[in-house]
Scaffold this active site. Structure first.
Site, PDB file in Angstrom:
ATOM      1  N   ASP A 129      42.601  12.061   7.613  1.00  0.00           N
ATOM      2  CA  ASP A 129      43.848  11.766   8.334  1.00  0.00           C
ATOM      3  C   ASP A 129      43.971  12.364   9.739  1.00  0.00           C
ATOM      4  O   ASP A 129      45.032  12.363  10.329  1.00  0.00           O
ATOM      5  CB  ASP A 129      45.085  12.075   7.472  1.00  0.00           C
ATOM      6  CG  ASP A 129      45.620  13.493   7.539  1.00  0.00           C
ATOM      7  OD1 ASP A 129      45.176  14.301   8.380  1.00  0.00           O
ATOM      8  OD2 ASP A 129      46.525  13.793   6.763  1.00  0.00           O
ATOM      9  N   CYS A 244      59.309  11.839  -8.380  1.00  0.00           N
ATOM     10  CA  CYS A 244      58.713  10.618  -8.919  1.00  0.00           C
ATOM     11  C   CYS A 244      58.351  10.819 -10.397  1.00  0.00           C
ATOM     12  O   CYS A 244      57.669  11.795 -10.752  1.00  0.00           O
ATOM     13  CB  CYS A 244      57.459  10.257  -8.129  1.00  0.00           C
ATOM     14  SG  CYS A 244      56.584   8.815  -8.779  1.00  0.00           S
TER      15      CYS A 244
END
Length: 366
Positions: A129, A244
């Site tokens: 990244d 989540c």
């Protein structure tokens, strides 16, 4: 074994938790959504995303002849370590920053994969990244998971706490995996839990509101309307990933990364009374270097203003005298949150206008 199988096996042997192969073409709808996101200014101050956009759409500019990407997922789902004794340990840090910088930890793995690829006659180049590569898109195309409503890649086995790395290769993909089924269903926990309402439609994030951006990438004071919403987030924010259901079902799975209690629960006093160079030496190889010393001190004062943790009082006074005006401005705000307007006097005549304005506004509210 084929070259693909060799590279997969080595990646898993070196510590990746899950791997998969993705085509490197970017679907037109994904490119259009990214363009719209940039046009709306939702990348905030991250101008490099706009500059790199053409490159992100063209992986061949990173590796000539590229045909596929080996996507690696490494879990950073940790159980919280015990806070160390002593110091001013107030505030939360996003889990990925509980270890030394993951870029540095994953680079040797990618270097080993590049070397093995060369032995196999495969051209390859790895990214963690720090280069213009669409990791989440490739991760979804590699069947590692799907793009959740939080915008993060979510896996049924690993949840949303996955660090991604990509190895671009010239290995042809004969079998392209189907898209992973979307397992979010009607769940909107991540959207509801976001402290600032940064999660928008179409599974996009408005960086102007996101605490991860504001506490790490943003330069200058935290926008006033968002300071109280920052709560006790010192560095980053991973509420959307933590709530989540798939993350909670997966539990703590990390095996390559190991949390450092000094990073999970940093001593805020280490951000004050030191030079930038001293700070860099103290936190070398960690994600805390990204916002720099003054950013971490600014964040610390905002957290102390929100929590009013009594052990942090001396830091508010140190913040008044800080060489960085952004830190002095945050100290003025925090003193106001504590109801300590009588300690604002040194800041009412500060050489920087924004510090004076904040101090004056708070003094008038007393």
């Amino acid at each position: 074994m084929s070259a693909r199988q060799h590279l997969e096996a080595l990646a898993l042997e070196l510590g990746a938790d899950v791997v998969g192969w993705s085509p490197v073409s970017v679907p037109p709808e994904a490119a259009a959504q990214y363009t719209q996101w940039l046009s709306a200014g939702k990348h905030a101050g991250m101008a490099y995303l706009e500059r790199q956009f053409p490159t992100r759409l063209n992986p061949a500019s990173r590796l000539e002849g590229v045909q596929s990407a080996l996507v690696l997922g490494v879990s950073h789902a940790f159980a919280p370590p015990e806070p160390p004794a002593g110091g001013v340990r107030v505030g939360r840090v996003a889990r990925y920053a509980w270890t030394p910088d993951y870029h540095e930890q994953l680079q040797p793995l990618l270097n080993a994969l590049e070397a093995r690829a060369a032995d196999l006659g495969v051209r390859a180049r790895g990214y963690v990244d720090h280069g213009p590569v669409l990791e989440r898109l490739f991760g979804a195309q590699a069947f590692l998971g799907w793009r959740g409503k939080s915008g993060m890649l979510v896996s049924t086995s690993y949840g949303a706490f996955l660090t991604l790395a990509v190895l671009l290769t010239d290995v042809p993909l004969e079998d392209i995996p189907p898209a992973h089924p979307d397992r979010c269903g009607r769940c909107v926990r991540c959207v509801s839990a976001c402290p600032t309402g940064a999660i928008g439609p179409e599974r996009t994030i408005d960086a102007n509101l996101c605490l991860s951006y504001l506490t790490i990438e943003h330069r200058g004071p935290i926008p006033l309307p968002l300071r109280r919403r920052m709560g006790d987030w010192l560095f980053g924010c991973d509420v959307c990933s933590a709530v989540c259901p798939w993350t909670q079902k997966a539990g703590p799975l990390a095996r390559l990364f190991r949390p450092d209690p000094q990073l999970a629960w940093p001593d805020l006093s280490r951000f004050f009374g030191v030079s930038e160079r001293q700070f860099e030496r103290q936190f070398s190889g960690t994600a805390f270097l990204r916002p720099r010393r003054k950013g971490m001190a600014r964040n610390a004062l905002t957290v102390l203003g929100n929590t009013r943790a009594p052990q942090g009082w001396p830091l508010l006074l140190l913040g008044r005298e800080d060489p960085a005006w952004e830190v002095r401005e945050a100290a003025a705000w925090a003193l106001g949150e504590w109801g300590e307007q009588n300690h604002l006097a040194p800041l009412l005549n500060d050489p920087h206008e924004e510090v004076r304005l904040t101090a004056q506004r708070i003094a008038e509210q007393a």
